[in-house]
Design an enzyme around this catalytic site. Sequence first.
Site, PDB file in Angstrom:
ATOM      1  N   TYR A   1       0.874  -1.173   0.000  1.00 19.67           N
ATOM      2  CA  TYR A   1       0.000   0.000   0.000  1.00 19.67           C
ATOM      3  C   TYR A   1       0.911   1.222   0.000  1.00 19.67           C
ATOM      4  CZ  TYR A   1      -4.066   2.897   1.077  1.00 19.67           C
ATOM      5  OH  TYR A   1      -5.085   3.826   1.024  1.00 19.67           O
TER       6      TYR A   1
ATOM      7  N   TYR B   1     -10.640  -1.967   6.190  1.00 16.86           N
ATOM      8  CA  TYR B   1     -10.173  -0.587   6.360  1.00 16.86           C
ATOM      9  C   TYR B   1      -9.970  -0.224   7.823  1.00 16.86           C
ATOM     10  CZ  TYR B   1     -11.155   0.510   1.435  1.00 16.86           C
ATOM     11  OH  TYR B   1     -11.146   0.559   0.059  1.00 16.86           O
TER      12      TYR B   1
END
Length: 401
Positions: free
Chosen positions: A270, A362
């Site tokens: 990420y 998340y």
Amino acid sequence: AWYVPCLASLETLQELCRKENLRCKSIGITNRSLKSYEVEYLCDYKVEEGTEYYLVKWKGWPESSNTWEPQKNLKCPLLLQNFLSDKDEYLSRVREGKALKVRNHVKALKPAVADYIVKKAKQRIALQRWKEELNRKKNHKAMILVENTVDLEGPPLDFYYINEYKPAPGINVINGITTGCECTDCPAEKCCPKEAGFILAYNKQKKLKIQPGLPIYECNSFCRCGPDCPNRIVQKGTPYSLCIFRTNNGRGWGVKTLQKIKTNSFVMEYVGEVITSEEAERRGQLYDNQGNTYLFDLDYDSDEFTVDAARYGNVSHFVNHSCDPNLQVFNVFIDNLDLRLPRIALFSTRTIKAGEELTFDYQMKGSIDLTSDSADGLSPSRKRIRTVCKCGAVCCRGYLN
């Protein structure tokens, strides 16, 4: 002198040259090619005196140069196939999903049908160019594909592909490490993980063997070991071909794997802009109104920095949330041992089939699965406005935050 990259496509530049009757050898417009013709896409259809005609958009020519051509002159079977499938798709949607065949006596398409076909053709070209751009910029061997069979949405207009962190001014993501392990066959007694006080993160099959919440210390650029070292996994980039695709349930873009992924395998990093937490708070206020969820706190040791993947990122930018994810977050240290600035790696939590969508939670933070009631201020996503979750999992919490 200074230069900036041209944002226009090659075909657009060629169209401008032909429109102004200019030659430019560097983009392929010469005296010989000035009058060359290649079908870019088909725009419309009609029948006159028993002969079928297609309206042709010529590659590198402005739309004002479109011409009607009899089918027998067209040597583009794939474009013909795309034209017919786009037409049938539009008509099927108009009739609420019922298949509709065009009768043989139809002499012309309705303007709405032709307009949809042109938009679909332009979208197909734009997505192909985007796919080529992504594969030019990536630094790993695996391919990136792009797919949209749902709507007319094209590539995101304000997204720039990067392979590693893009630090904001004043932030140093490389701390100047000058030493590495002396192993000739990692792992050894003094290998990088043990020097940091932890165990090697991978087994002999190069799969993750540590629990969530523990850090990964890989060998760095100063280590004596070579590129085939079993402690060099994340730094090599994703080994799997992935597809950015348009979801059919209102979640925008998503990512699916084109290959089977075994349990505890590294999938992707990420990445994005590294900004201060103060700047993240400011941006978070703006993102709340847009429904964005791209802020990821780097809070392994402190909460000084955040990764913002809204404008700059890699494939992970498009990975959707799930309350029952198949990816897990781990903190990784390679050439930067600053505990405030770990790299974020996503590993598979189970076997993932080819064609399956990739997701992560998340609200995931190490080994702790935060609930929506306790996640305020702690989750990777700093959203403040509650957003309804559409992950569809049996254990869905109902909200993304």
